[in-house]
Design a protein around this motif. Structure first.
Motif, PDB file in Angstrom:
ATOM      1  N   ILE A 551       0.848  -1.180   0.000  1.00 43.11           N
ATOM      2  CA  ILE A 551       0.000   0.000   0.000  1.00 43.11           C
ATOM      3  C   ILE A 551       0.890   1.239   0.000  1.00 43.11           C
ATOM      4  O   ILE A 551       1.807   1.356   0.813  1.00 43.11           O
ATOM      5  CB  ILE A 551      -0.920   0.003   1.229  1.00 43.11           C
ATOM      6  N   ALA A 552       0.650   2.139  -0.920  1.00 44.05           N
ATOM      7  CA  ALA A 552       1.472   3.336  -1.055  1.00 44.05           C
ATOM      8  C   ALA A 552       1.263   4.276   0.133  1.00 44.05           C
ATOM      9  O   ALA A 552       0.196   4.322   0.735  1.00 44.05           O
ATOM     10  CB  ALA A 552       1.149   4.052  -2.365  1.00 44.05           C
ATOM     11  N   GLY A 553       2.318   5.036   0.456  1.00 41.70           N
ATOM     12  CA  GLY A 553       2.226   6.018   1.530  1.00 41.70           C
ATOM     13  C   GLY A 553       2.954   5.572   2.778  1.00 41.70           C
ATOM     14  O   GLY A 553       3.059   4.377   3.061  1.00 41.70           O
ATOM     15  N   THR A 554       3.467   6.541   3.511  1.00 40.44           N
ATOM     16  CA  THR A 554       4.236   6.238   4.722  1.00 40.44           C
ATOM     17  C   THR A 554       3.576   6.839   5.964  1.00 40.44           C
ATOM     18  O   THR A 554       4.229   7.062   6.983  1.00 40.44           O
ATOM     19  CB  THR A 554       5.662   6.793   4.592  1.00 40.44           C
ATOM     20  N   ASP A 555       2.280   7.089   5.880  1.00 41.65           N
ATOM     21  CA  ASP A 555       1.587   7.693   7.019  1.00 41.65           C
ATOM     22  C   ASP A 555       0.982   6.651   7.941  1.00 41.65           C
ATOM     23  O   ASP A 555       0.167   6.966   8.797  1.00 41.65           O
ATOM     24  CB  ASP A 555       0.494   8.644   6.529  1.00 41.65           C
ATOM     25  N   TRP A 556       1.376   5.389   7.774  1.00 46.04           N
ATOM     26  CA  TRP A 556       0.816   4.324   8.612  1.00 46.04           C
ATOM     27  C   TRP A 556       1.433   4.282  10.005  1.00 46.04           C
ATOM     28  O   TRP A 556       0.936   3.572  10.879  1.00 46.04           O
ATOM     29  CB  TRP A 556       0.977   2.973   7.923  1.00 46.04           C
ATOM     30  N   ALA A 557       2.513   5.030  10.212  1.00 45.67           N
ATOM     31  CA  ALA A 557       3.134   5.090  11.542  1.00 45.67           C
ATOM     32  C   ALA A 557       4.002   6.341  11.635  1.00 45.67           C
ATOM     33  O   ALA A 557       4.330   6.970  10.626  1.00 45.67           O
ATOM     34  CB  ALA A 557       3.964   3.835  11.816  1.00 45.67           C
ATOM     35  N   LYS A 558       4.397   6.690  12.872  1.00 52.79           N
ATOM     36  CA  LYS A 558       5.280   7.817  13.105  1.00 52.79           C
ATOM     37  C   LYS A 558       6.534   7.312  13.803  1.00 52.79           C
ATOM     38  O   LYS A 558       6.458   6.532  14.759  1.00 52.79           O
ATOM     39  CB  LYS A 558       4.589   8.870  13.982  1.00 52.79           C
ATOM     40  N   ILE A 572      20.970   4.664  19.487  1.00 47.72           N
ATOM     41  CA  ILE A 572      19.839   5.580  19.339  1.00 47.72           C
ATOM     42  C   ILE A 572      18.573   4.802  19.662  1.00 47.72           C
ATOM     43  O   ILE A 572      18.354   3.710  19.124  1.00 47.72           O
ATOM     44  CB  ILE A 572      19.749   6.159  17.912  1.00 47.72           C
ATOM     45  N   LYS A 573      17.740   5.329  20.528  1.00 50.66           N
ATOM     46  CA  LYS A 573      16.463   4.694  20.821  1.00 50.66           C
ATOM     47  C   LYS A 573      15.434   5.136  19.787  1.00 50.66           C
ATOM     48  O   LYS A 573      15.296   6.331  19.509  1.00 50.66           O
ATOM     49  CB  LYS A 573      15.973   5.053  22.228  1.00 50.66           C
ATOM     50  N   VAL A 574      14.726   4.168  19.227  1.00 49.21           N
ATOM     51  CA  VAL A 574      13.728   4.435  18.187  1.00 49.21           C
ATOM     52  C   VAL A 574      12.358   4.057  18.731  1.00 49.21           C
ATOM     53  O   VAL A 574      12.157   2.944  19.224  1.00 49.21           O
ATOM     54  CB  VAL A 574      14.025   3.635  16.915  1.00 49.21           C
ATOM     55  N   THR A 575      11.396   4.970  18.639  1.00 45.85           N
ATOM     56  CA  THR A 575      10.022   4.717  19.071  1.00 45.85           C
ATOM     57  C   THR A 575       9.099   4.866  17.869  1.00 45.85           C
ATOM     58  O   THR A 575       9.166   5.858  17.142  1.00 45.85           O
ATOM     59  CB  THR A 575       9.597   5.688  20.177  1.00 45.85           C
ATOM     60  N   VAL A 576       8.241   3.878  17.646  1.00 49.84           N
ATOM     61  CA  VAL A 576       7.297   3.890  16.525  1.00 49.84           C
ATOM     62  C   VAL A 576       5.888   3.872  17.094  1.00 49.84           C
ATOM     63  O   VAL A 576       5.539   2.994  17.895  1.00 49.84           O
ATOM     64  CB  VAL A 576       7.513   2.684  15.587  1.00 49.84           C
ATOM     65  N   THR A 577       5.061   4.831  16.703  1.00 52.48           N
ATOM     66  CA  THR A 577       3.687   4.942  17.189  1.00 52.48           C
ATOM     67  C   THR A 577       2.717   4.930  16.009  1.00 52.48           C
ATOM     68  O   THR A 577       3.114   5.044  14.855  1.00 52.48           O
ATOM     69  CB  THR A 577       3.500   6.233  17.994  1.00 52.48           C
ATOM     70  N   GLU A 633       4.542   0.443   2.410  1.00 52.27           N
ATOM     71  CA  GLU A 633       5.729   1.142   1.927  1.00 52.27           C
ATOM     72  C   GLU A 633       6.598   1.521   3.128  1.00 52.27           C
ATOM     73  O   GLU A 633       6.100   2.053   4.124  1.00 52.27           O
ATOM     74  CB  GLU A 633       5.308   2.387   1.150  1.00 52.27           C
ATOM     75  N   SER A 634       7.891   1.268   3.044  1.00 47.64           N
ATOM     76  CA  SER A 634       8.784   1.505   4.179  1.00 47.64           C
ATOM     77  C   SER A 634       8.903   2.994   4.492  1.00 47.64           C
ATOM     78  O   SER A 634       8.891   3.842   3.592  1.00 47.64           O
ATOM     79  CB  SER A 634      10.170   0.929   3.890  1.00 47.64           C
ATOM     80  N   ILE A 635       9.048   3.302   5.796  1.00 46.02           N
ATOM     81  CA  ILE A 635       9.240   4.671   6.256  1.00 46.02           C
ATOM     82  C   ILE A 635      10.740   4.935   6.391  1.00 46.02           C
ATOM     83  O   ILE A 635      11.452   4.182   7.050  1.00 46.02           O
ATOM     84  CB  ILE A 635       8.541   4.904   7.604  1.00 46.02           C
ATOM     85  N   SER A 636      11.212   6.002   5.772  1.00 45.28           N
ATOM     86  CA  SER A 636      12.632   6.345   5.801  1.00 45.28           C
ATOM     87  C   SER A 636      12.872   7.515   6.760  1.00 45.28           C
ATOM     88  O   SER A 636      12.164   8.526   6.706  1.00 45.28           O
ATOM     89  CB  SER A 636      13.115   6.722   4.396  1.00 45.28           C
ATOM     90  N   THR A 637      13.856   7.348   7.635  1.00 45.05           N
ATOM     91  CA  THR A 637      14.246   8.400   8.572  1.00 45.05           C
ATOM     92  C   THR A 637      15.765   8.561   8.509  1.00 45.05           C
ATOM     93  O   THR A 637      16.496   7.567   8.505  1.00 45.05           O
ATOM     94  CB  THR A 637      13.826   8.042  10.015  1.00 45.05           C
ATOM     95  N   ILE A 638      16.239   9.805   8.450  1.00 48.09           N
ATOM     96  CA  ILE A 638      17.670  10.081   8.326  1.00 48.09           C
ATOM     97  C   ILE A 638      18.263  10.438   9.700  1.00 48.09           C
ATOM     98  O   ILE A 638      17.660  11.182  10.476  1.00 48.09           O
ATOM     99  CB  ILE A 638      17.925  11.238   7.336  1.00 48.09           C
TER     100      ILE A 638
END
Length: 734
Positions: A551-558, A572-577, A633-638
């Motif tokens: 499914i297109a789009g990366t708004d499925w999580a923050k 680095i601690k990563v939190t996904v909501t 679709e994967s969420i990319s964070t820099i």
């Protein structure tokens, strides 16, 4: 579960040898028992009653009311289980004929082996088994000869019951050309069902005894609704909805099939009079029953009622409610014995269940499935391995409707020949052909079916290497977004060699893009053979992963990072909501060198967290963290790895500076460039291991020779001092 679902939709379990309700004076009760989409389920299996119990139920109900007819709405054969499929469905035809099937319309699967096979072997086999006109097994009022326009199959059949003629008009969905291999029906056309029904109903009601007459008319339509709500069915804007609302008032009841749904409704015809509209689920799980109160003198239907009768049920003593028919039991037993000679052979092993789509596997053809992708991988391997002599395929596609059973792990993962055959029972040839990237996009768009189709979406299984993102609710032609092949954007101007079964390659299931490909060629392999060879060439076969369609789009999580800058060696601690409870994500970084798969499932608040470790020695720079969820679709964070701060310079060791030595001097040499020498001092430069630099050269001077002796003595003294400094400095620095 199926029985409960049927009861919930209004089904009533039949009792053994039920007594017929007394008819009103001057009338009699005509019972029409019906099945649809039997698909060769001759052996009893879970909710499928099997042919023997089905025939036994008909025997029981006929005994209760001799004015009973047993009919089918098509797809009696094709997509069958191995006991029947391994013998070209001959056991099913024989069992239904011996079990008293009076009349059947043709279904799309009756054309699986082509029209010639249907008109010849199939119809002749039914005639032999039933002792009736074999053509009554495959009625088709809307099936026409392409050259002449004349009906290619018998349009109707008449049975006399208690002195009243009962006419059955058979039709099949006009979508047949998209549902079977086109070459097998190349001389046929499939017309509008409503037109055909009304044309034949008029003929049977025109008072002309020379062209047959029927007082009671029943439509057997191999078409149906995807819904089970009678109100929805009555209002739906499909060809089936048009049929149930628009069929002539001369039609007294409509028996349906094709969509495998259970419903028994009363729906108004063109003048507002309600009539029965039923479909009896699938696979012999259920027997439909329409009861018509018929006036003995006029043949008019005074009233009607309907019910759906679960078949594979037992009484309180754990005995079958319906006693199996002995003759049919013998037919089934013989068929099973013959099929088991080859069916029990082990062909391979799987590591886990490989399933069709839907919460109940096989219930939803519009979603991605591990089985669809696995079969696509198998077809690609079959047409690209080193033993394949043709042009190697690059991409494979598989239609969801061609998958008729799951591969289950069971006790040890063994896959039998029978199990493989049950998955793909159609014996389709694998075809290779060329498609442009643009045509591949078009084919993927065609997963969303044309308006009015029985199913709104049919998901393609796709082979490893091809993936895409999509928007479910989008205008037609705009669902597919990014397509990649082997990790790179798909070149829509390039040509790709692809493989699909003959059904898909010819444009089946409304995938016209495949038919528009070029250089179609027969691979020389059928799907079952390809599967068997694949299993023999792989020690263990694992389910192909989901997520080739995302499914297109990366708004499925923050995604939140505890810091966006860190040094090598730090975490680095990563939190996904924003996740659904129980969602299981994965993460990767550093160009795929780091994979994190043991992240806790999302909690009730849709939150999870994990630690992103940065290895020692990681070079400074910007890096990408990818958060992945299956079919998203994967969420990319820099984040940035910064250079490590240099540590403070070590404190030099204390030692006395020689006072007798001269200070460094610089004197121009003959070339005019200055040369210098440094004498040791308390601040002499240290090396990394704490040793002081003791390799300074003496300066060249312009003193006279008389000073040479003094200078030499000074040099000796200086050397002694340097040795002492080095020795005691080493001790102090360790």
């Amino acid at each position: 579960m199926a029985t409960a679902a049927l009861i919930a939709s209004g089904c009533v379990a039949a009792q053994a040898a039920p007594a017929a309700e007394p008819a009103a004076p001057g009338t009699f009760t005509l019972d029409i028992l019906d099945i649809n989409d039997f698909h060769g389920r001759i052996a009893q299996d879970r909710d499928s009653a099997g042919a023997a119990i089905l025939a036994g139920a008909v025997d029981t109900l006929r005994a209760a009311n001799p004015n009973t007819l047993f009919v089918s709405a098509g797809d009696n054969i094709g997509a069958s289980t191995f006991a029947s499929a391994s013998q070209k469905d001959a056991p099913t035809i024989e069992a239904l004929g011996a079990g008293g099937l009076d009349v059947s319309t043709v279904g799309n699967h009756e054309f699986d082996r082509g029209f010639k096979d249907l008109k010849g072997r199939v119809i002749q086999s039914y005639a032999k088994a039933s002792g009736q006109d074999g053509a009554d097994f495959a009625l088709g009022a809307n099936v026409y000869d392409k050259a002449t326009g004349e009906p290619a199959l018998k349009e109707y059949a008449i049975r006399e019951v208690n002195g009243v003629n009962v006419g059955f008009i058979g039709t099949v969905t006009a979508d047949v050309p998209s549902l079977v291999t086109p070459t097998g029906i190349k001389d046929l056309t499939f017309g509008n069902e409503l037109e055909a029904v009304n044309r034949v109903a008029k003929q049977l009601s025109d008072g002309d005894t020379t062209n047959d007459e029927a007082s009671v008319i029943v439509v057997l339509s191999h078409n149906g609704s995807e819904n089970t709500s009678c109100g929805t069915i009555a209002a739906e804007k499909t060809t089936y909805g048009e049929l149930v609302r628009g069929a002539s008032e001369q039609v007294d009841a409509i028996v349906s099939g094709h969509t495998h749904q259970p419903y028994n409704c009363e729906i108004a015809g063109p003048t507002g009079t309600e009539r029965p509209v039923v479909q009896a689920h699938q696979y012999g799980t259920t027997l439909g029953k329409i009861s018509l109160e018929v006036d003995e003198a006029s043949g008019e239907v005074a009233s009607s009622s309907t019910e759906l009768l679960p078949l594979a049920i037992k009484d309180d003593a754990d005995e079958w409610v319906y006693t199996p028919n002995k003759s049919v039991t013998q037919i089934v037993d013989t068929a099973i014995t013959e099929s088991e000679k080859v069916g029990n052979q082990k062909i391979g092993q799987i590591s886990a269940d490989i399933l069709r789509g839907g919460k109940e596997p096989g219930s939803d053809r519009g979603v991605e499935s591990t089985l669809g992708n696995t079969v696509a991988d198998i077809h690609l391997w079959a047409t690209s391995n080193e033993d394949f002599a043709g042009a190697k395929a690059q991409i494979a596609f598989m239609n969801a409707g061609g998958l008729r059973a799951d591969l289950l792990y069971g006790k040890d993962g063994t896959v039998s020949y029978k199990a493989a055959a049950d998955v793909q029972p159609f014996a389709n040839t694998l075809k290779t052909f060329d498609l442009t990237g643009a045509q591949i996009r078009e084919a993927l768009e065609q997963q969303w079916q044309p308006n009015g189709s029985e199913r709104s979406k049919l998901q393609l299984g796709i082979s490893d290497g091809l993936s895409y993102t999509y928007v479910e609710k989008a205008p037609r032609g705009e669902h597919i977004k990014d397509i990649t092949f082997n990790g790179e954007p798909l070149d829509e101007k390039a040509t790709f060699h692809v493989v699909a079964n003959a059904f898909l390659a010819a444009g089946g299931d409304n995938f016209a893009a495949f038919a528009e490909g070029t250089n179609h060629a027969d691979s020389g392999q059928i799907d079952l053979d390809a599967t068997v060879n694949y299993f023999k060439s792989h020690d263990v076969v694992a389910p192909a992963p989901l997520g080739r369609a995302m499914i297109a789009g990366t708004d499925w999580a923050k995604v939140e990072l505890s810091t966006t800058e860190a040094e090598a060696g730090e975490d680095i601690k990563v939190t996904v909501t924003g996740l659904e409870e129980g969602a299981q994500i994965t993460a990767s970084s550093f160009g795929g060198e780091l994979e994190i798969t043991d992240i806790p499932a999302a909690d009730a608040q849709g939150t999870t967290s994990f630690t992103l470790p940065i290895a020692e020695g990681t070079e400074a720079g910007d890096y990408e963290l990818l958060i992945s969820l299956v079919q998203r679709e994967s969420i990319s964070t820099i984040f940035t790895v910064v250079a490590t701060e240099p540590s403070a310079s070590p404190t030099p060791s204390e030692s006395a500076s020689p006072t007798a030595s001269p200070s460094p001097t610089q004197t121009p040499d003959a070339s005019g460039e200055s040369t210098g020498s440094a004498t040791p001092s308390a601040s002499a430069t240290q090396t990394d291991n704490g040793n002081q630099n003791d390799r300074d050269d003496l300066a060249q001077t312009g003193f006279s020779a008389s000073w040479i002796g003094i200078a030499a003595g000074a040099i000796v003294l200086l050397g002694i001092l340097l040795l002492l400094v080095r020795r005691f400095g080493n001790k102090n620095s360790h």
